[in-house]
Design a protein around this motif. Structure first.
Motif, mmCIF file in Angstrom:
data_model
loop_
_atom_site.group_PDB
_atom_site.id
_atom_site.type_symbol
_atom_site.label_atom_id
_atom_site.label_comp_id
_atom_site.label_asym_id
_atom_site.label_seq_id
_atom_site.Cartn_x
_atom_site.Cartn_y
_atom_site.Cartn_z
ATOM 1 N N ALA A 49 0.843 -1.202 0.000
ATOM 2 C CA ALA A 49 0.000 0.000 0.000
ATOM 3 C C ALA A 49 0.869 1.239 0.000
ATOM 4 O O ALA A 49 1.933 1.279 0.630
ATOM 5 N N ILE A 50 0.383 2.266 -0.706
ATOM 6 C CA ILE A 50 1.119 3.504 -0.876
ATOM 7 C C ILE A 50 0.239 4.682 -0.476
ATOM 8 O O ILE A 50 -0.826 4.885 -1.052
ATOM 9 N N ASP A 51 0.690 5.430 0.534
ATOM 10 C CA ASP A 51 0.024 6.681 0.917
ATOM 11 C C ASP A 51 0.891 7.804 0.346
ATOM 12 O O ASP A 51 1.824 8.272 0.987
ATOM 13 N N TYR A 52 0.589 8.192 -0.896
ATOM 14 C CA TYR A 52 1.436 9.114 -1.644
ATOM 15 C C TYR A 52 1.334 10.540 -1.112
ATOM 16 O O TYR A 52 0.252 11.049 -0.859
ATOM 17 N N GLY A 53 2.489 11.151 -0.978
ATOM 18 C CA GLY A 53 2.561 12.557 -0.605
ATOM 19 C C GLY A 53 3.612 13.238 -1.462
ATOM 20 O O GLY A 53 4.510 12.580 -1.978
ATOM 21 N N THR A 54 3.517 14.549 -1.615
ATOM 22 C CA THR A 54 4.468 15.237 -2.486
ATOM 23 C C THR A 54 5.878 15.252 -1.895
ATOM 24 O O THR A 54 6.854 15.305 -2.639
ATOM 25 N N LYS A 55 6.001 15.185 -0.567
ATOM 26 C CA LYS A 55 7.326 15.158 0.085
ATOM 27 C C LYS A 55 7.709 13.759 0.548
ATOM 28 O O LYS A 55 8.807 13.286 0.289
ATOM 29 N N ARG A 56 6.796 13.127 1.292
ATOM 30 C CA ARG A 56 7.040 11.800 1.864
ATOM 31 C C ARG A 56 5.901 10.878 1.456
ATOM 32 O O ARG A 56 4.768 11.321 1.326
#
Length: 137
Positions: free
Chosen positions: A6-13
């Protein structure tokens, strides 16, 4: 069977969580600087049997896409191009950050530890994964 990542995408982390090979338990994996995410995932899938990616889908309360969906779409195109043999599923991620923070409080983490945004991202990814597993069991 392979792992589900699973990927909790964020622009920094970006927070990552993974199942065991039997897809019974969801565990936090790590948090990665987003600029290093594709290379991290390539290396991870070369060492582990990953069957599927589950990527959080941020939505507004009225069910429309959130502003961050633009960045996620760009990432999904990169991911599909870089690792084409692993399918991608999307999961509504509304409230996962709030739930992650509450989980940290409930587990007794001190205020200083709860300010660790990387940990919140990893817990959020775990919640996304648990949600996916619950809806597909």
């Amino acid at each position: 069977m392979g792992r589900i990542l699973a990927i909790d995408y964020g622009t920094k982390r970006t927070g990552l969580a993974v199942t065991d090979e039997m897809q019974i338990i969801a565990s936090g994996l790590t948090t990665v600087n987003t600029k290093d995410l594709i290379s991290f995932l390539k290396k991870y899938v070369s060492n582990e049997n990953v069957e599927k990616f589950v990527v959080g889908e941020p939505k507004q309360m009225d069910n429309t896409a959130s502003e961050s969906e633009v960045y996620i779409q760009k990432f999904l195109m990169q991911l599909t191009k870089s690792i084409p043999n692993i399918p991608i599923k999307r999961v509504d991620e509304r409230f996962t950050s709030k739930m992650a923070f509450q989980t940290m409080i409930d587990s007794g983490l001190k205020k200083k530890q709860r300010q660790n945004k990387a940990l919140i991202d990893e817990i959020s990814a775990t919640l996304i994964l648990q949600s996916y597993m619950a809806s597909n069991s």
